[in-house]
Scaffold this motif. Structure first.
Motif, PDB file in Angstrom:
ATOM      1  N   ARG A   1       0.818  -1.230   0.000  1.00 25.04           N
ATOM      2  CA  ARG A   1       0.000   0.000   0.000  1.00 25.04           C
ATOM      3  C   ARG A   1       0.848   1.275   0.000  1.00 25.04           C
ATOM      4  O   ARG A   1       0.414   2.312   0.456  1.00 25.04           O
ATOM      5  N   SER A   2       2.079   1.186  -0.523  1.00 20.86           N
ATOM      6  CA  SER A   2       2.886   2.417  -0.526  1.00 20.86           C
ATOM      7  C   SER A   2       2.918   3.054  -1.919  1.00 20.86           C
ATOM      8  O   SER A   2       3.570   4.066  -2.122  1.00 20.86           O
ATOM      9  N   GLY A   3       2.228   2.436  -2.906  1.00 19.24           N
ATOM     10  CA  GLY A   3       2.076   3.078  -4.217  1.00 19.24           C
ATOM     11  C   GLY A   3       2.949   2.509  -5.325  1.00 19.24           C
ATOM     12  O   GLY A   3       3.001   3.060  -6.416  1.00 19.24           O
ATOM     13  N   LYS A   4       3.614   1.381  -5.074  1.00 22.15           N
ATOM     14  CA  LYS A   4       4.532   0.806  -6.079  1.00 22.15           C
ATOM     15  C   LYS A   4       3.770   0.331  -7.314  1.00 22.15           C
ATOM     16  O   LYS A   4       4.126   0.655  -8.446  1.00 22.15           O
ATOM     17  N   THR A   5       2.721  -0.445  -7.088  1.00 25.58           N
ATOM     18  CA  THR A   5       1.945  -0.993  -8.207  1.00 25.58           C
ATOM     19  C   THR A   5       1.131   0.107  -8.890  1.00 25.58           C
ATOM     20  O   THR A   5       0.921   0.072 -10.095  1.00 25.58           O
ATOM     21  N   GLN A   6       0.720   1.120  -8.114  1.00 22.41           N
ATOM     22  CA  GLN A   6      -0.022   2.244  -8.712  1.00 22.41           C
ATOM     23  C   GLN A   6       0.865   2.990  -9.702  1.00 22.41           C
ATOM     24  O   GLN A   6       0.413   3.402 -10.775  1.00 22.41           O
ATOM     25  N   LEU A   7       2.140   3.135  -9.349  1.00 17.71           N
ATOM     26  CA  LEU A   7       3.082   3.792 -10.268  1.00 17.71           C
ATOM     27  C   LEU A   7       3.259   2.930 -11.520  1.00 17.71           C
ATOM     28  O   LEU A   7       3.325   3.441 -12.637  1.00 17.71           O
ATOM     29  N   ALA A   8       3.301   1.613 -11.322  1.00 18.61           N
ATOM     30  CA  ALA A   8       3.431   0.693 -12.467  1.00 18.61           C
ATOM     31  C   ALA A   8       2.269   0.884 -13.435  1.00 18.61           C
ATOM     32  O   ALA A   8       2.464   0.947 -14.654  1.00 18.61           O
ATOM     33  N   HIS A   9       1.046   0.982 -12.901  1.00 14.66           N
ATOM     34  CA  HIS A   9      -0.133   1.155 -13.751  1.00 14.66           C
ATOM     35  C   HIS A   9      -0.097   2.500 -14.486  1.00 14.66           C
ATOM     36  O   HIS A   9      -0.446   2.580 -15.660  1.00 14.66           O
ATOM     37  N   THR A  10       0.340   3.550 -13.780  1.00 14.46           N
ATOM     38  CA  THR A  10       0.416   4.873 -14.417  1.00 14.46           C
ATOM     39  C   THR A  10       1.465   4.856 -15.529  1.00 14.46           C
ATOM     40  O   THR A  10       1.253   5.406 -16.611  1.00 14.46           O
ATOM     41  N   LEU A  11       2.597   4.189 -15.280  1.00 16.16           N
ATOM     42  CA  LEU A  11       3.663   4.113 -16.286  1.00 16.16           C
ATOM     43  C   LEU A  11       3.213   3.353 -17.528  1.00 16.16           C
ATOM     44  O   LEU A  11       3.664   3.638 -18.636  1.00 16.16           O
ATOM     45  N   CYS A  12       2.308   2.373 -17.333  1.00 13.60           N
ATOM     46  CA  CYS A  12       1.760   1.621 -18.481  1.00 13.60           C
ATOM     47  C   CYS A  12       1.138   2.566 -19.500  1.00 13.60           C
ATOM     48  O   CYS A  12       1.199   2.329 -20.704  1.00 13.60           O
ATOM     49  N   VAL A  13       0.521   3.636 -18.993  1.00 15.38           N
ATOM     50  CA  VAL A  13      -0.138   4.602 -19.871  1.00 15.38           C
ATOM     51  C   VAL A  13       0.857   5.665 -20.339  1.00 15.38           C
ATOM     52  O   VAL A  13       0.931   5.981 -21.530  1.00 15.38           O
ATOM     53  N   CYS A  14       1.644   6.215 -19.398  1.00 16.21           N
ATOM     54  CA  CYS A  14       2.584   7.311 -19.730  1.00 16.21           C
ATOM     55  C   CYS A  14       3.590   6.901 -20.798  1.00 16.21           C
ATOM     56  O   CYS A  14       4.004   7.721 -21.618  1.00 16.21           O
ATOM     57  N   THR A  15       3.982   5.637 -20.807  1.00 18.90           N
ATOM     58  CA  THR A  15       4.961   5.157 -21.787  1.00 18.90           C
ATOM     59  C   THR A  15       4.429   5.293 -23.205  1.00 18.90           C
ATOM     60  O   THR A  15       5.189   5.433 -24.150  1.00 18.90           O
ATOM     61  N   GLN A  16       3.103   5.249 -23.335  1.00 20.23           N
ATOM     62  CA  GLN A  16       2.510   5.289 -24.673  1.00 20.23           C
ATOM     63  C   GLN A  16       2.254   6.713 -25.178  1.00 20.23           C
ATOM     64  O   GLN A  16       1.856   6.903 -26.322  1.00 20.23           O
TER      65      GLN A  16
ATOM     66  N   GLU B   1      -7.821   7.795 -19.760  1.00 20.62           N
ATOM     67  CA  GLU B   1      -8.749   8.911 -20.004  1.00 20.62           C
ATOM     68  C   GLU B   1      -8.173  10.224 -19.485  1.00 20.62           C
ATOM     69  O   GLU B   1      -8.319  11.272 -20.096  1.00 20.62           O
ATOM     70  N   ARG B   2      -7.471  10.145 -18.351  1.00 21.28           N
ATOM     71  CA  ARG B   2      -6.852  11.362 -17.785  1.00 21.28           C
ATOM     72  C   ARG B   2      -5.846  11.968 -18.773  1.00 21.28           C
ATOM     73  O   ARG B   2      -5.728  13.177 -18.903  1.00 21.28           O
ATOM     74  N   PHE B   3      -5.108  11.111 -19.485  1.00 20.80           N
ATOM     75  CA  PHE B   3      -4.092  11.607 -20.424  1.00 20.80           C
ATOM     76  C   PHE B   3      -4.645  11.801 -21.843  1.00 20.80           C
ATOM     77  O   PHE B   3      -3.895  12.091 -22.767  1.00 20.80           O
ATOM     78  N   GLY B   4      -5.959  11.596 -21.992  1.00 21.36           N
ATOM     79  CA  GLY B   4      -6.596  11.831 -23.295  1.00 21.36           C
ATOM     80  C   GLY B   4      -6.281  10.748 -24.323  1.00 21.36           C
ATOM     81  O   GLY B   4      -6.274  11.008 -25.520  1.00 21.36           O
ATOM     82  N   LEU B   5      -6.029   9.534 -23.849  1.00 25.88           N
ATOM     83  CA  LEU B   5      -5.741   8.430 -24.777  1.00 25.88           C
ATOM     84  C   LEU B   5      -6.918   7.472 -24.828  1.00 25.88           C
ATOM     85  O   LEU B   5      -7.712   7.404 -23.891  1.00 25.88           O
ATOM     86  N   ASP B   6      -7.000   6.714 -25.892  1.00 23.49           N
ATOM     87  CA  ASP B   6      -8.089   5.749 -26.044  1.00 23.49           C
ATOM     88  C   ASP B   6      -7.762   4.509 -25.205  1.00 23.49           C
ATOM     89  O   ASP B   6      -6.759   3.819 -25.461  1.00 23.49           O
ATOM     90  N   PRO B   7      -8.591   4.205 -24.167  1.00 26.44           N
ATOM     91  CA  PRO B   7      -8.273   3.088 -23.258  1.00 26.44           C
ATOM     92  C   PRO B   7      -8.087   1.753 -23.979  1.00 26.44           C
ATOM     93  O   PRO B   7      -7.192   0.974 -23.624  1.00 26.44           O
TER      94      PRO B   7
END
Length: 344
Positions: A136-151, A182-188
């Motif tokens: 619960r310290s945010g490691k996996t949450q960062l992983a999920h965000t990076l999945c989108v940011c990389t694209q 959706e936050r980054f304006g990309l097609d999910p």
């Protein structure tokens, strides 16, 4: 007017992609180029079956390793290595050349400006970034965000590439990717299509999944590999002090593979790590926990980040070890749209 802007944006995205592909050519030499050097196509197929798809990757294996591949004799291996040396320069280069080579490093945004600044621009390719901390310290949450940011395209601090996700704890949630996209304006849908996902159940399975990645990465532009978590299966499959040496050796081999993937394909590797209680830490240490994996893992990771809980949805990230970053902290927040800057 809006239509014209959209068309321009579309062209820009395609342009970015084209530029990336042109740079890509210089990054690694395909193994097929050995045919021109007089190497048999059958032998090249054997190398590909063993997970070697580039001349750069070939040079990262010892000759002993290569002779272990079925159907390759010592004489053949010698000939193959000599041919690869003609294609790839593996000698010394000057510091200036090394600096030019570093220019191909891409920094991928984490979604939080404060965290990006702490990391000198974001998670960087060609290196391993390790995040450790309690649950619960945010490691996996960062992983999920990076999945989108990389694209995201490179002009939006993205990597303009695909993502490979190896999950050992069963914590990947595709539905979590949707609000972040959706936050980054990309097609999910498109974002999810660009993520390849595998669930590993044993450390051997985890290693084999890494071997199979070379084939995919040599064909398509990948920019991120996530291993969440890197140590979990090793802690389960090896028990007690008696198996510790064996565990660390196997872990070292797998981490070496990760380093090679990062450098061979210009990919950012983000791995999460667990913590262990350190009862011998002493009374004066407020937080007697340390990252699992010992020195083997400590030396393999280029950048080590320590995550801890803050108040409410806030989390704190501290640079624990990095070759080019000062020791500092940043506060970020976990939101529905992934990692973002903390609101006071």
């Amino acid at each position: 007017m809006i239509a014209t802007l959209k068309a321009e944006e579309q062209n820009q995205l395609q342009l970015v992609e084209r530029e990336d592909i042109d740079d890509e050519e210089d990054l690694f030499e395909a193994i097929d180029k050995l045919i021109a050097q007089g190497i048999n196509a059958g032998d090249i197929k054997k190398l590909q079956d063993a997970g070697i798809y580039t001349c750069n990757g070939l040079m990262m294996h010892t000759k002993k390793n290569l002779t272990g591949i079925k159907g390759l004799s010592e004489a053949k291996v010698e000939k193959i290595c000599e041919a690869a040396e003609k294609i790839v320069n593996y000698g010394y280069i000057t510091g200036s050349d090394a600096l030019i080579r570093r220019k191909s490093v891409i920094r991928i945004t984490t979604g939080s400006q404060a965290l990006d600044e702490l990391l000198g621009g974001g998670i960087e390719t060609m290196s391993i970034t390790e995040a450790f901390g309690e649950f619960r310290s945010g490691k996996t949450q960062l992983a999920h965000t990076l999945c989108v940011c990389t694209q995201l395209p490179t002009n939006m601090k993205g990597g303009n590439g695909k993502v490979a996700y190896i999950d050992t704890e069963g914590t990947f949630r595709p539905d979590r990717i949707v609000p972040i996209a959706e936050r980054f304006g990309l097609d999910p849908g498109a974002v999810l299509d660009n993520i390849i996902y595998a669930r590993a159940y044993t450390y051997e399975h985890q290693h084999n999944l890494l071997l199979g990645l070379a084939a995919k990465m040599s064909e398509e532009p990948f920019r991120l590999l996530i291993v969440d978590s890197v140590i979990a299966l090793f802690r389960v499959d090896f028990t007690g002090r008696g198996e510790l040496a064996d565990r660390q050796q196997k872990l070292a081999q797998m981490l070496s593979r990760l380093t090679k993937i990062a450098e061979e394909f210009n990919v950012a590797v983000y791995m999460t790590n667990q913590v262990i209680a350190d009862p011998g830490g002493g009374v004066f240490i407020s937080d007697p926990k340390k990252p699992a994996g010992g020195h083997v893992l400590a030396h393999a990771a280029t950048i080590r980040l320590m995550f801890r809980k803050g108040k409410g949805e806030q989390r704190v990230c501290k640079v624990y070890d990095a070759p080019n970053l000062p020791e500092a902290e940043a506060v970020f927040q976990i939101t529905a749209g992934g990692i973002a800057d903390a609101k006071d």
